[in-house]
Design a protein around this motif. Structure first.
Motif, PDB file in Angstrom:
ATOM      1  N   THR A  11       0.851  -1.180   0.000  1.00  0.00           N
ATOM      2  CA  THR A  11       0.000   0.000   0.000  1.00  0.00           C
ATOM      3  C   THR A  11       0.890   1.233   0.000  1.00  0.00           C
ATOM      4  O   THR A  11       2.045   1.189   0.430  1.00  0.00           O
ATOM      5  CB  THR A  11      -0.932   0.034   1.223  1.00  0.00           C
ATOM      6  N   ILE A  12       0.338   2.341  -0.494  1.00  0.00           N
ATOM      7  CA  ILE A  12       1.111   3.575  -0.613  1.00  0.00           C
ATOM      8  C   ILE A  12       0.344   4.718   0.053  1.00  0.00           C
ATOM      9  O   ILE A  12      -0.810   4.574   0.450  1.00  0.00           O
ATOM     10  CB  ILE A  12       1.374   3.928  -2.094  1.00  0.00           C
ATOM     11  N   SER A 351      12.756   8.869  -4.888  1.00  0.00           N
ATOM     12  CA  SER A 351      13.213   8.271  -3.635  1.00  0.00           C
ATOM     13  C   SER A 351      12.051   8.103  -2.662  1.00  0.00           C
ATOM     14  O   SER A 351      11.931   7.071  -1.992  1.00  0.00           O
ATOM     15  CB  SER A 351      14.301   9.143  -2.998  1.00  0.00           C
ATOM     16  N   LEU A 352      11.183   9.104  -2.601  1.00  0.00           N
ATOM     17  CA  LEU A 352      10.031   9.035  -1.702  1.00  0.00           C
ATOM     18  C   LEU A 352       9.101   7.897  -2.097  1.00  0.00           C
ATOM     19  O   LEU A 352       8.563   7.189  -1.238  1.00  0.00           O
ATOM     20  CB  LEU A 352       9.270  10.370  -1.725  1.00  0.00           C
ATOM     21  N   LYS A 353       8.921   7.705  -3.411  1.00  0.00           N
ATOM     22  CA  LYS A 353       8.060   6.627  -3.891  1.00  0.00           C
ATOM     23  C   LYS A 353       8.635   5.263  -3.542  1.00  0.00           C
ATOM     24  O   LYS A 353       7.925   4.369  -3.056  1.00  0.00           O
ATOM     25  CB  LYS A 353       7.862   6.743  -5.409  1.00  0.00           C
ATOM     26  N   ILE A 354       9.917   5.100  -3.814  1.00  0.00           N
ATOM     27  CA  ILE A 354      10.544   3.793  -3.639  1.00  0.00           C
ATOM     28  C   ILE A 354      10.697   3.424  -2.168  1.00  0.00           C
ATOM     29  O   ILE A 354      10.376   2.298  -1.758  1.00  0.00           O
ATOM     30  CB  ILE A 354      11.925   3.767  -4.328  1.00  0.00           C
ATOM     31  N   LYS A 355      11.146   4.379  -1.368  1.00  0.00           N
ATOM     32  CA  LYS A 355      11.460   4.066   0.024  1.00  0.00           C
ATOM     33  C   LYS A 355      10.220   3.900   0.900  1.00  0.00           C
ATOM     34  O   LYS A 355      10.103   2.919   1.649  1.00  0.00           O
ATOM     35  CB  LYS A 355      12.355   5.152   0.621  1.00  0.00           C
ATOM     36  N   SER A 356       9.296   4.856   0.814  1.00  0.00           N
ATOM     37  CA  SER A 356       8.176   4.850   1.757  1.00  0.00           C
ATOM     38  C   SER A 356       6.807   4.861   1.104  1.00  0.00           C
ATOM     39  O   SER A 356       5.797   4.972   1.798  1.00  0.00           O
ATOM     40  CB  SER A 356       8.284   6.072   2.697  1.00  0.00           C
ATOM     41  N   GLY A 357       6.768   4.760  -0.205  1.00  0.00           N
ATOM     42  CA  GLY A 357       5.480   4.755  -0.883  1.00  0.00           C
ATOM     43  C   GLY A 357       4.754   6.070  -0.798  1.00  0.00           C
ATOM     44  O   GLY A 357       3.522   6.111  -0.764  1.00  0.00           O
ATOM     45  N   LEU A 358       5.518   7.170  -0.760  1.00  0.00           N
ATOM     46  CA  LEU A 358       4.924   8.507  -0.760  1.00  0.00           C
ATOM     47  C   LEU A 358       4.843   8.995  -2.205  1.00  0.00           C
ATOM     48  O   LEU A 358       5.857   9.311  -2.823  1.00  0.00           O
ATOM     49  CB  LEU A 358       5.766   9.478   0.068  1.00  0.00           C
TER      50      LEU A 358
END
Length: 398
Positions: A11-12, A351-358
Motif C-alpha cells: 500500500t502507498i 526516492s520518496l516513492k521507492i522508500k516509503s510509498g509517498l
C-alpha cells in the motif's frame, strides 16, 4: 485487514490527488457499504441504468444520463452515439462509418492522449488553431471562426476539452455548433469541483458531457457520468447494455430507451467492453449524493489544516521552501508546493516513492517542485504521513 498485502502488493500514501495510477480517492464508508450491499442483490441492468439516469438528470439538468466505466469510455460512447444515432445497422458497423460523416473538430490546444476515445468509435479528429503562445510565435489562441472554417459534409460534431482557461470561450463554440447544426461533446472529466459545473455545460447548450466518477466525486475509480440529450443517451445504452433479448418481450424503461423509436435491437455494441457493474453504479450514485450534499467549505478548511501541519514539519529543512496555494473558488482543493532548491526534484520524488510509498503530484518536477494534494489526508493519517515525509526528505538531504 489489508487485502493488498494478502496478495503481495504494497500500500502507498496517495498525496497526488485523484490520479488513477495511484488508486484515486479513498472511498467513503457509505460508498463502500453501498457497493457491498449491491453485490448481495440482483437487478435488471437496463432498469438500474434508467433509475441512475433519472437521479443524475435531476442533478445535472440534462434530458438523460448514463453511468459509464470512466470519463474516457464516456467520450467513446458519446462519439458512437453521434455516429450511429438510433440506427441498429450503423451501430453494427462501428467503428466503420459507411457515410464517412465521422469528423470531430477539436482545437489543437485541446489535443491530448484521450483523443483515442473518439478514434475508438470510428471518429477522426480535425485540428484547428495554432499553439502560437507555446511556441513563442504569437499572442493569440484558437478562435471560434476557425471551427467554422473546417465544417464540411464529413463533420459529425465538435469536441471541447474543458479546463479553467480553455479557449475559445465555450459560448462562442456553441454558437458555431448551433449555426451549423452540430452536436458538441464536452470532456469535463476533471472539472469538479466546483459543483456548479455539473449543470454548467448542459445549461450552456452542450449535447453530451462526460465527467469522471472516480475523481472529486470520489466514486469507484472505474466509473463516470455521461449526460445530455435523450436520443444520444439512448444510443449509448443500446450500444453498451447486454442486448441478448427478444424484441417482442423487451421492455426497456422509456426514460432511458424509447422502444418506439427503433425497429430492432442491435447486437452487442461497441460499448459492450465498457461494462459497468451494478456495484459500481450503486457506489457512483451514493458518492454523487454525498458530493452534492456535503459541507464542501468545511472539507476544504480541513484540507488546508492538513497541509499546514505538513508545511510546519518540513519548511525548516535545508534547501526546502514551501507555499500553500489557496484557489479563489472556495470549493477547489488547496495544495502545498515543495520547492527543492538545488536538490533534483525528480530524484527526491522517486526516492520518496521507492522508500516509503509517498506518491506526490509530479506536475511541477520540471520546475523543481513537488505538490501535496490533500484529497486523501485525514485526521487518522496526517500525523504519520507528515512524519514520514519530513524524515524521508531530511534523510535524503543528508
Amino acid at each position: 485487514m489489508n487485502i493488498y498485502k494478502e496478495f503481495g502488493a504494497r500500500t502507498i500514501h496517495n498525496l497526488a490527488g485523484a490520479s488513477t495510477r495511484v488508486g484515486g480517492p479513498i472511498l467513503a464508508k457509505e460508498v463502500a457499504d453501498a457497493m457491498v450491499n449491491a453485490s448481495t442483490l440482483s437487478v435488471d441492468m437496463t432498469e438500474l441504468q434508467a433509475s441512475a439516469s433519472e437521479y443524475i438528470s435531476k442533478i445535472t439538468g440534462s434530458e438523460s444520463a448514463y453511468v459509464t466505466s470512466g470519463a474516457s469510455a464516456g467520450l467513446t460512447m458519446a462519439a458512437a452515439a453521434i455516429l450511429a444515432g438510433l440506427d441498429p445497422s450503423k451501430m453494427e458497423n462501428l467503428p466503420s462509418v459507411k457515410d464517412n460523416k465521422n469528423e470531430f473538430i477539436i482545437s489543437r490546444e485541446h489535443r491530448n492522449g484521450y483523443d483515442h476515445a473518439f478514434r475508438l468509435a470510428g471518429g477522426e479528429t480535425i485540428e484547428v488553431g495554432m499553439n502560437e503562445i507555446l511556441s513563442g510565435a504569437g499572442v493569440r489562441r484558437t478562435e471560434a471562426w476557425e471551427y467554422e472554417s473546417v465544417v464540411n459534409e464529413k463533420t459529425a460534431g465538435i469536441v471541447y476539452v474543458a479546463t479553467q482557461d480553455s479557449e475559445p470561450p465555450f459560448e462562442e463554440v456553441i454558437k458555431v455548433a448551433k449555426k451549423n447544426n452540430l452536436p458538441v461533446i464536452v470532456d469535463a472529466a476533471g472539472q469538479l469541483p466546483p459543483r456548479e459545473n455539473l449543470r454548467k455545460f448542459i445549461e450552456m447548450g452542450a449535447d453530451l458531457v462526460a465527467f469522471s466518477g472516480g475523481k472529486a466525486i470520489k466514486g469507484p475509480q472505474s466509473s463516470g457520468i455521461l449526460c445530455g440529450k435523450k436520443d444520444y443517451i439512448s444510443s449509448v445504452a443500446l450500444q453498451s447494455l447486454d442486448m441478448d433479448e427478444y424484441y417482442e418481450i423487451w421492455n426497456p424503461p422509456s426514460n432511458l430507451i424509447d422502444k418506439s423509436k427503433i425497429s430492432a435491437i442491435p447486437r452487442h455494441g461497441i460499448g459492450r467492453g465498457f461494462k459497468v457493474a451494478k456495484e459500481e453504479i450503486a457506489g457512483l450514485l451514493v458518492a454523487l449524493r454525498l458530493f452534492i450534499e456535503k459541507d464542501i467549505n468545511a472539507e476544504m478548511a480541513n484540507c488546508k489544516k492538513y497541509l499546514s501541519i505538513i508545511d510546519d514539519k518540513i519548511k525548516s529543512l535545508p534547501n526546502i521552501e514551501t507555499s500553500i496555494n489557496t484557489p479563489s473558488n472556495s470549493e477547489e482543493y488547496p495544495t502545498l508546493n515543495i520547492h527543492t532548491g538545488n536538490i533534483d526534484a525528480f530524484e527526491l520524488c522517486n526516492s520518496l516513492k521507492i522508500k516509503s510509498g509517498l506518491f506526490l503530484n509530479e506536475k511541477g518536477l520540471s520546475e523543481n517542485f513537488m505538490t501535496v494534494h490533500p484529497m486523501n489526508l485525514s485526521d487518522d493519517n496526517i500525523e504519520q504521513i507528515s512524519d514520514v515525509l519530513h524524515n524521508d526528505i531530511k534523510e535524503y538531504i543528508k
